[in-house]
Scaffold this motif. Sequence first.
Motif, mmCIF file in Angstrom:
data_model
loop_
_atom_site.group_PDB
_atom_site.id
_atom_site.type_symbol
_atom_site.label_atom_id
_atom_site.label_comp_id
_atom_site.label_asym_id
_atom_site.label_seq_id
_atom_site.Cartn_x
_atom_site.Cartn_y
_atom_site.Cartn_z
ATOM 1 N N GLN A 192 3.125 6.117 -7.339
ATOM 2 C CA GLN A 192 2.131 6.898 -8.080
ATOM 3 C C GLN A 192 2.451 8.383 -8.030
ATOM 4 O O GLN A 192 2.402 9.079 -9.051
ATOM 5 N N ASN A 193 2.813 8.885 -6.856
ATOM 6 C CA ASN A 193 3.135 10.304 -6.714
ATOM 7 C C ASN A 193 4.402 10.682 -7.474
ATOM 8 O O ASN A 193 4.471 11.745 -8.104
ATOM 9 N N GLN A 216 -5.945 2.570 3.662
ATOM 10 C CA GLN A 216 -5.530 3.379 2.519
ATOM 11 C C GLN A 216 -5.310 4.838 2.892
ATOM 12 O O GLN A 216 -4.425 5.495 2.341
ATOM 13 N N ALA A 262 0.823 -1.207 0.000
ATOM 14 C CA ALA A 262 0.000 0.000 0.000
ATOM 15 C C ALA A 262 0.859 1.260 0.000
ATOM 16 O O ALA A 262 0.627 2.193 -0.785
ATOM 17 N N ALA A 290 -1.972 6.663 1.814
ATOM 18 C CA ALA A 290 -2.017 7.766 0.853
ATOM 19 C C ALA A 290 -1.334 9.014 1.409
ATOM 20 O O ALA A 290 -0.546 9.668 0.715
ATOM 21 N N ARG A 346 -6.537 -1.004 -0.403
ATOM 22 C CA ARG A 346 -5.467 -0.036 -0.153
ATOM 23 C C ARG A 346 -4.391 -0.070 -1.245
ATOM 24 O O ARG A 346 -3.245 0.285 -0.990
ATOM 25 N N SER A 347 -4.759 -0.508 -2.439
ATOM 26 C CA SER A 347 -3.793 -0.615 -3.534
ATOM 27 C C SER A 347 -4.256 0.204 -4.734
ATOM 28 O O SER A 347 -5.142 -0.225 -5.479
ATOM 29 N N PRO A 348 -3.675 1.387 -4.955
ATOM 30 C CA PRO A 348 -4.058 2.195 -6.117
ATOM 31 C C PRO A 348 -3.843 1.462 -7.432
ATOM 32 O O PRO A 348 -4.530 1.742 -8.416
ATOM 33 N N GLN A 406 3.099 1.650 -3.341
ATOM 34 C CA GLN A 406 2.310 2.027 -4.516
ATOM 35 C C GLN A 406 1.943 3.507 -4.491
ATOM 36 O O GLN A 406 1.968 4.185 -5.525
ATOM 37 N N ASN A 407 1.580 4.019 -3.332
ATOM 38 C CA ASN A 407 1.247 5.438 -3.235
ATOM 39 C C ASN A 407 2.466 6.311 -3.491
ATOM 40 O O ASN A 407 2.362 7.375 -4.124
ATOM 41 N N GLY A 467 2.401 8.214 1.837
ATOM 42 C CA GLY A 467 3.018 8.096 0.519
ATOM 43 C C GLY A 467 3.247 9.451 -0.123
ATOM 44 O O GLY A 467 4.279 9.682 -0.767
ATOM 45 N N GLY A 468 2.312 10.374 0.056
ATOM 46 C CA GLY A 468 2.491 11.724 -0.465
ATOM 47 C C GLY A 468 3.616 12.466 0.221
ATOM 48 O O GLY A 468 4.419 13.151 -0.424
#
Length: 288
Positions: free
Chosen positions: A48-49, A208, A41, A212, A73-75, A44-45, A215-216
């Motif tokens: 993605q970012n 998630q 989770a 998220a 919780r997986s984009p 991946q975040n 991750g950001g």
Amino acid sequence: MHVQEAQGQVTGVDRHSRSMLAGYDPARLNAARVAVVGLGALGQNVVQNLALSGVGNLLLVDYDAFEERNATRSPFFPTGDEVARLGLGKAPVVANRAAVCATAADPSVRYAESLVQTAGDGVIRWADVVVSAVDSVSARAWLAERSRIHGRVMVEGGFAAAEFNLSAFLGTSGAVCYRCLNPGRQSSGSCRAYARTAESVSIIPAIQTSAAVLGGMMAEQVIQILIGNQEWAGRTSPAPGATRCAGSGPPSRPGWPVRSARAVTARGRGPKRERRRRPCSCCPWTTR
């Protein structure tokens, strides 16, 4: 190490007009190389970012496969077509999805479907910044040691339910290291006894929203380091209960603001307090 490359689309720099106003440097980010280890989770975040922000070269490492419980919780949770084409391995699925959403002028997304220890030091040497998004304490400690040996910045984070923390460790001699904060090689994302127990049986509480947000924050920390904002390197935001550095000696750099993960989650900006970090004798790879 068997590394493959995912195919995506090439886009123009004009897409980054708004991020340039925020100080991003598309050319510098396009040339940057980031290795992300751990594609659950959190990983991946982060990926993605970084892909959306224009980081041009990504190397993704994970040996694990998607399971049904990962869907919440997986984009990049795979569709049926992706499973038929790529299988359930996290590395190929996430790499191909990241290649599609990449906005760098010349994106390259590679992946290795293996343990990072098996992939070896080449992963660390290749990268400008190493991102640790792994659950395993031993893998996190291995990444920290190899990053220090090869002089690479390591950004790491961990979370359990609504609590999380992140740190950025410089790869320079004398700077505060991962083991300064974790002399027993315990994951800084699993600082509580409950989290350590949960990790031992692979049942870390995961949602998630935390993945998220964290991750950001981790991706932004990586980007600021890549564009030359060194004030972002060396910061740490431990979760409640995290210990102070166990070492001794003069401070290697000024103290950094430390935020409570719970306060950041609840109010967006937690109370600040200054703390000085010190290099310690528990780092055998540090030259004094």
